[in-house]
Design an enzyme around this catalytic site. Structure first.
Site, PDB file in Angstrom:
ATOM      1  N   HIS A 119      44.203  42.276  47.611  1.00 38.97           N
ATOM      2  CA  HIS A 119      42.956  41.457  48.194  1.00 38.97           C
ATOM      3  C   HIS A 119      42.830  41.736  49.623  1.00 38.97           C
ATOM      4  CE1 HIS A 119      40.087  38.221  47.836  1.00 38.97           C
ATOM      5  NE2 HIS A 119      40.992  37.508  48.767  1.00 38.97           N
ATOM      6  N   ASP A 171      43.356  44.624  43.426  1.00 38.02           N
ATOM      7  CA  ASP A 171      43.157  43.026  44.014  1.00 38.02           C
ATOM      8  C   ASP A 171      43.636  42.495  42.481  1.00 38.02           C
ATOM      9  OD1 ASP A 171      42.467  40.409  44.593  1.00 38.02           O
ATOM     10  OD2 ASP A 171      40.592  41.395  45.616  1.00 38.02           O
ATOM     11  N   SER A 229      36.117  37.457  50.135  1.00 39.43           N
ATOM     12  CA  SER A 229      36.918  36.444  49.360  1.00 39.43           C
ATOM     13  C   SER A 229      35.759  35.290  49.303  1.00 39.43           C
ATOM     14  CB  SER A 229      38.109  35.933  50.083  1.00 39.43           C
ATOM     15  OG  SER A 229      39.058  35.247  49.096  1.00 39.43           O
TER      16      SER A 229
END
Length: 337
Positions: A312, A283, A129
């Protein structure tokens, strides 16, 4: 939480042009640095996370093995441990904190590695991320210092749709009555709880919820999952720090700096490290399609999606051993190369 070490950066000129008279990085290390200083791995933090939130994947048989590698987790600016709105003195307190960028993060991290440990070259940067955004910044800005990158559920430039999601989070948090005149006058409890529920809807997939997969990881109901798993997470943080990290995420772009002057193709082409870009197929933040545009412009990169219903969170699979195994194998491959 194990207390971090502190690296004093002294006066720090930020990419924004603001100067902080004093700044610091909080960090933790795991494993032992070898005599040649050749076994270093950098593992930057993700949104809202501090080092103790992500170091679960460090250990024998885990994704990052401290028996062979020296792993450094630098807490990104704005996360409450490194220099952040919540710990800045006047005149930067009470809504006057400057914007931090990943340019600021990676240049501070470079100083930490060099000045504290004598590390000039990294065997691997592993990031999920916002941590992956920092990894790709490293690859573009310091291509001679990075051998390999594992960039998981991330992007080289924050997409328009992702920015819209972040604006929704910002609007939710600042709608709390505790936000007045550009600052929080008390902890925004209602805003944080609403923020957490929005985040929960985006962080894992529609299939995850349809199949009620939270049942298999220790939650008795959807409400249990939301309160313990999400509200409890964000209530630990200060509102001004969450907004600061939203700013950093929103403007993340490996080309938005004096080196590349907005030329994303040139920035991607500068990443020479062996790189695996690993989006998750479900995601909702970082699409496989976005990475599929970026990866062909990187000279030594492979797009390798993670097939998972965890969305995610497949990139931070503390509750998903199959996804952890995928990441462990990918890291082993990069380090063996």
């Amino acid at each position: 939480m194990t207390a971090p070490e502190i690296f004093d950066l002294g006066p720090l000129v930020l990419q924004s042009g603001m100067t902080l008279p004093s700044a610091h990085l909080a960090y933790r290390t795991y494993g032992t640095l070898n005599a040649a200083r050749s076994n270093a791995i950098l593992y930057p933090t993700s949104y809202g996370a501090q080092h103790s939130d992500i170091d679960w994947l460090i250990g024998p048989g885990r994704v990052l093995d401290p028996e062979h590698w020296f792993i450094v987790i630098p807490n990104q600016f704005g996360n409450g441990l490194s220099t952040s709105p919540s710990n800045l003195p006047m005149p930067y307190a009470d809504g006057r904190a400057p914007r931090f960028t990943h340019w600021d993060n990676v240049h501070a991290q470079r100083r930490l590695l060099s000045e504290a440990f004598g590390i000039e070259h990294l065997a691997l940067i592993y990031g999920w991320s916002m941590g992956g955004q920092q990894a790709l910044h490293w690859g573009a800005l310091f291509p001679d210092r990075v051998a390999a990158i594992c960039a998981v559920c991330t992007s080289a430039r924050t997409s328009p749709h992702n920015k819209l999601f972040l604006e929704g989070l910002r609007a939710t948090l600042t709608a709390d009555a505790a936000y007045q005149d550009g600052r929080f006058v008390e902890k925004p409890l209602r805003g944080l709880r609403a923020f957490a529920r929005i985040y929960a809807g985006w962080a894992v997939s529609q299939t995850f919820y349809r199949e009620e997969s939270w049942r298999g990881v220790g939650y008795a109901s959807m409400e249990d999952w939301l309160v313990r798993g999400w509200e409890g997470n964000f209530l630990r943080r200060e509102g001004e720090d969450l907004l600061s990290m939203l700013d950093t995420w929103t403007v993340s772009d490996i080309s938005a700096n004096p080196v590349f002057e907005g030329d994303l193709d040139a920035a991607l082409g500068a990443i020479r490290a062996r790189t695996l870009v690993m989006p998750c197929t479900t995601d909702l933040y970082f699409q496989v399609a976005d990475n599929a545009i970026e990866v062909p412009k990187m000279p030594n990169a492979e797009l390798r999606p993670i097939v998972s219903d965890w969305g995610h969170r497949a990139g931070n699979p503390q509750l998903s051993p199959p996804d952890e195994a995928v990441l462990r194998d990918a890291v082993a491959e990069l380090l063996a190369g």
